[in-house]
Design a protein around this motif. Structure first.
Motif, mmCIF file in Angstrom:
data_model
loop_
_atom_site.group_PDB
_atom_site.id
_atom_site.type_symbol
_atom_site.label_atom_id
_atom_site.label_comp_id
_atom_site.label_asym_id
_atom_site.label_seq_id
_atom_site.Cartn_x
_atom_site.Cartn_y
_atom_site.Cartn_z
ATOM 1 N N CYS A 1 79.530 28.279 54.851
ATOM 2 C CA CYS A 1 79.306 27.193 53.900
ATOM 3 C C CYS A 1 78.296 27.639 52.843
ATOM 4 O O CYS A 1 77.083 27.509 53.031
ATOM 5 C CB CYS A 1 78.781 25.960 54.637
ATOM 6 S SG CYS A 1 79.811 25.428 56.014
ATOM 7 N N TYR B 1 76.053 27.531 49.362
ATOM 8 C CA TYR B 1 75.434 26.436 48.607
ATOM 9 C C TYR B 1 74.680 26.989 47.417
ATOM 10 O O TYR B 1 74.391 28.184 47.335
ATOM 11 C CB TYR B 1 74.529 25.588 49.507
ATOM 12 C CG TYR B 1 73.453 26.333 50.250
ATOM 13 C CD1 TYR B 1 72.193 26.529 49.686
ATOM 14 C CD2 TYR B 1 73.675 26.813 51.527
ATOM 15 C CE1 TYR B 1 71.193 27.206 50.374
ATOM 16 C CE2 TYR B 1 72.681 27.487 52.225
ATOM 17 C CZ TYR B 1 71.444 27.672 51.650
ATOM 18 O OH TYR B 1 70.452 28.337 52.332
ATOM 19 N N ASP B 2 74.353 26.094 46.475
ATOM 20 C CA ASP B 2 73.687 26.483 45.243
ATOM 21 C C ASP B 2 72.192 26.702 45.446
ATOM 22 O O ASP B 2 71.588 26.172 46.398
ATOM 23 C CB ASP B 2 73.889 25.403 44.169
ATOM 24 C CG ASP B 2 75.334 25.311 43.709
ATOM 25 O OD1 ASP B 2 76.054 26.329 43.770
ATOM 26 O OD2 ASP B 2 75.740 24.201 43.300
ATOM 27 N N TYR C 1 68.702 24.523 47.221
ATOM 28 C CA TYR C 1 68.927 23.786 48.463
ATOM 29 C C TYR C 1 68.516 24.583 49.707
ATOM 30 O O TYR C 1 68.847 24.200 50.831
ATOM 31 C CB TYR C 1 70.409 23.372 48.574
ATOM 32 C CG TYR C 1 70.805 22.343 47.551
ATOM 33 C CD1 TYR C 1 70.373 21.030 47.666
ATOM 34 C CD2 TYR C 1 71.589 22.694 46.461
ATOM 35 C CE1 TYR C 1 70.716 20.082 46.711
ATOM 36 C CE2 TYR C 1 71.942 21.756 45.507
ATOM 37 C CZ TYR C 1 71.502 20.443 45.642
ATOM 38 O OH TYR C 1 71.841 19.514 44.701
ATOM 39 N N LYS D 1 70.885 21.319 56.659
ATOM 40 C CA LYS D 1 72.326 21.544 56.601
ATOM 41 C C LYS D 1 72.936 21.066 57.908
ATOM 42 O O LYS D 1 72.284 21.081 58.948
ATOM 43 C CB LYS D 1 72.654 23.032 56.416
ATOM 44 C CG LYS D 1 72.451 23.544 55.001
ATOM 45 C CD LYS D 1 71.037 23.880 54.770
ATOM 46 C CE LYS D 1 70.766 24.605 53.463
ATOM 47 N NZ LYS D 1 69.384 25.009 53.351
ATOM 48 N N ARG E 1 72.097 32.253 50.488
ATOM 49 C CA ARG E 1 72.469 30.861 50.227
ATOM 50 C C ARG E 1 73.817 30.509 50.849
ATOM 51 O O ARG E 1 74.725 30.001 50.206
ATOM 52 C CB ARG E 1 72.443 30.546 48.738
ATOM 53 C CG ARG E 1 71.039 30.547 48.172
ATOM 54 C CD ARG E 1 70.955 29.989 46.770
ATOM 55 N NE ARG E 1 71.981 30.424 45.847
ATOM 56 C CZ ARG E 1 71.882 31.491 45.058
ATOM 57 N NH1 ARG E 1 70.808 32.231 45.080
ATOM 58 N NH2 ARG E 1 72.856 31.793 44.228
ATOM 59 N N CYS F 1 81.054 20.612 55.723
ATOM 60 C CA CYS F 1 79.753 21.272 55.621
ATOM 61 C C CYS F 1 78.899 20.325 54.783
ATOM 62 O O CYS F 1 79.309 19.947 53.682
ATOM 63 C CB CYS F 1 79.868 22.609 54.892
ATOM 64 S SG CYS F 1 80.788 23.863 55.803
ATOM 65 N N ILE G 1 74.990 19.065 53.169
ATOM 66 C CA ILE G 1 73.590 19.318 52.823
ATOM 67 C C ILE G 1 72.965 17.948 52.607
ATOM 68 O O ILE G 1 73.411 17.176 51.751
ATOM 69 C CB ILE G 1 73.460 20.189 51.561
ATOM 70 C CG1 ILE G 1 74.110 21.548 51.798
ATOM 71 C CG2 ILE G 1 71.986 20.334 51.171
ATOM 72 C CD1 ILE G 1 74.118 22.443 50.571
ATOM 73 N N ILE H 1 75.761 16.490 49.881
ATOM 74 C CA ILE H 1 76.766 17.375 49.295
ATOM 75 C C ILE H 1 77.706 17.787 50.421
ATOM 76 O O ILE H 1 77.254 18.201 51.496
ATOM 77 C CB ILE H 1 76.104 18.624 48.675
ATOM 78 C CG1 ILE H 1 75.167 18.195 47.549
ATOM 79 C CG2 ILE H 1 77.164 19.603 48.182
ATOM 80 C CD1 ILE H 1 74.341 19.334 47.004
ATOM 81 N N THR I 1 81.436 19.894 51.648
ATOM 82 C CA THR I 1 82.568 20.791 51.421
ATOM 83 C C THR I 1 83.516 20.579 52.588
ATOM 84 O O THR I 1 83.125 20.704 53.752
ATOM 85 C CB THR I 1 82.126 22.269 51.383
ATOM 86 O OG1 THR I 1 81.148 22.424 50.341
ATOM 87 C CG2 THR I 1 83.301 23.189 51.115
#
Length: 170
Positions: free
Chosen positions: A35, A37-38, A41, A46, A82, A101, A103, A112, A114
């Protein structure tokens, strides 16, 4: 009333739901779900959510940062790359389905998500097919291949000196 509908629309569209990925695993084995992420974060919590993961409803979370409800699930967060990775061991057919997934963000800002579709295969099954016996030697018109059926021959011999035959009826 118009302001309320605009606020609700904004909350749903900014929920951060990304397109799904399909992951296939095999019964009894392990599978890893990655998973990404940007940036920004890295320090957030998570988690993996199973089934429906609505913004305000209850969530089935088998594992999150620092803890696991089901010991077959684990979460490793590589903050430098990340990406957090969920590992599920001893896969079972009932593990298959939709996961998310997640956050965790603040109370007022939706998490957030996915979407992940997990397929659990039972593995390769072997199947035995019994074919009818082939007929005696034949040549097909379509090929020059000759097929034959193995035969078993039994021969017997009788030694007339040691074997007494019964008298003929009469």
């Amino acid at each position: 009333m118009t302001i309320i509908s605009v606020i609700i629309l904004t909350v749903f569209t900014s929920a951060g739901i990304s397109a799904g990925t399909t992951v296939t695993g095999y019964r009894g084995q392990s599978v890893q779900i990655r998973c990404p992420y940007d940036s920004g974060y890295e320090t957030y919590i998570k988690y993996l959510c199973r089934g429906e993961c609505s913004v305000w409803g209850t969530k089935d979370i088998p594992v999150e940062s620092g803890s696991a409800e089901d010991q077959r699930f684990s979460l490793d967060d590589d903050t430098a790359a990340r990406v957090f990775t969920i590992t599920i061991t001893d896969l079972r057919p009932e593990d298959g389905g939709t996961y998310w997934c997640g956050i965790q963000r603040s109370y007022l800002i939706p998490d957030i998500y996915t979407e992940i579709l997990l397929l659990v295969e039972t593995g390769v099954e072997t199947q035995t097919t019994h074919l009818p016996p082939l007929s005696t030697t034949e040549t097909s018109d379509d090929s020059n291949i000759s097929h034959s059926t193995p035969t078993l021959s039994i021969s017997t011999s009788v030694d007339s000196e040691t074997t007494q035959l019964p008298p003929p009826p009469g």
